[in-house]
Write a protein that holds these residues in place. Sequence first.
Motif, PDB file in Angstrom:
ATOM      1  N   LEU A   1      -7.966  -3.362   0.673  1.00 34.27           N
ATOM      2  CA  LEU A   1      -7.480  -4.419  -0.041  1.00 34.27           C
ATOM      3  C   LEU A   1      -8.650  -5.612   0.004  1.00 34.27           C
ATOM      4  O   LEU A   1      -9.063  -6.212  -1.092  1.00 34.27           O
ATOM      5  CB  LEU A   1      -6.096  -5.024   0.182  1.00 34.27           C
ATOM      6  CG  LEU A   1      -5.397  -5.792  -0.779  1.00 34.27           C
ATOM      7  CD1 LEU A   1      -5.268  -5.321  -2.124  1.00 34.27           C
ATOM      8  CD2 LEU A   1      -4.123  -6.046  -0.164  1.00 34.27           C
TER       9      LEU A   1
ATOM     10  N   LEU B   1     -11.881  -4.528  -1.868  1.00 38.36           N
ATOM     11  CA  LEU B   1     -11.693  -4.499  -3.181  1.00 38.36           C
ATOM     12  C   LEU B   1     -11.646  -6.204  -3.749  1.00 38.36           C
ATOM     13  O   LEU B   1     -12.067  -6.281  -4.966  1.00 38.36           O
ATOM     14  CB  LEU B   1     -10.530  -3.919  -3.946  1.00 38.36           C
ATOM     15  CG  LEU B   1     -10.597  -2.252  -3.552  1.00 38.36           C
ATOM     16  CD1 LEU B   1      -9.077  -1.760  -3.894  1.00 38.36           C
ATOM     17  CD2 LEU B   1     -11.341  -1.791  -4.794  1.00 38.36           C
TER      18      LEU B   1
ATOM     19  N   PRO C   1      -6.776  -5.283  -7.214  1.00 35.75           N
ATOM     20  CA  PRO C   1      -6.761  -4.264  -5.825  1.00 35.75           C
ATOM     21  C   PRO C   1      -5.377  -4.065  -5.441  1.00 35.75           C
ATOM     22  O   PRO C   1      -5.181  -3.015  -4.800  1.00 35.75           O
ATOM     23  CB  PRO C   1      -7.633  -5.399  -5.071  1.00 35.75           C
ATOM     24  CG  PRO C   1      -8.627  -6.196  -6.186  1.00 35.75           C
ATOM     25  CD  PRO C   1      -7.757  -6.089  -7.306  1.00 35.75           C
TER      26      PRO C   1
END
Length: 180
Positions: free
Chosen positions: A82, A85, A145
């Motif tokens: 996460l 991204l 994301p």
Amino acid sequence: MTTPSEQAQRQTDEQQDPGLKTIMSERRQLLNLAYRLLGSLADAEDVVQETYTRWYAMSRAEQEAIESPGAWLTKVAGRICLNLLGSARARRESYVGEWIPEPLPDPAEWIAGAAGGAGVDPADRITLDESVTMAFLVVFESMTPAERVAFVLHDVFRYPFAEVAEIVGRSPAACRQLAS
């Protein structure tokens, strides 16, 4: 085939860390998760390495306090993905033309039941697999994301929304909305 010195090293490692086999057994799932989220095998391997680095940075007491090491590793890997991204690097990259995914080194490790059923044409299986992969990639490109993480953890790996919420840092209801 392993040499006697490699076998001796493995036994020494297992004596020093009895949970090593358990922790390392999660590698394939972590790599699978990170690849599906990031779309790059190199980035996925980096995420798995960073996850293991964080595990071994903890003291033995902290490691033993964790009830489910596999769940902890998945949670950390999901958060690292996460963060990756959402990083500035990921936002700056833009593809020119049609984006094509990188090939995987051994598809049999990535696809459950890769042997297929009897009487099925292998060419049809490959065509179907490629179509599904491309469809996932098109969908992933349109997701944020957080939506990617929620979708992959819940729909692909079957994590309940309560656990996805912990990983993403949102409420379970918000994660349901993200995954939808």
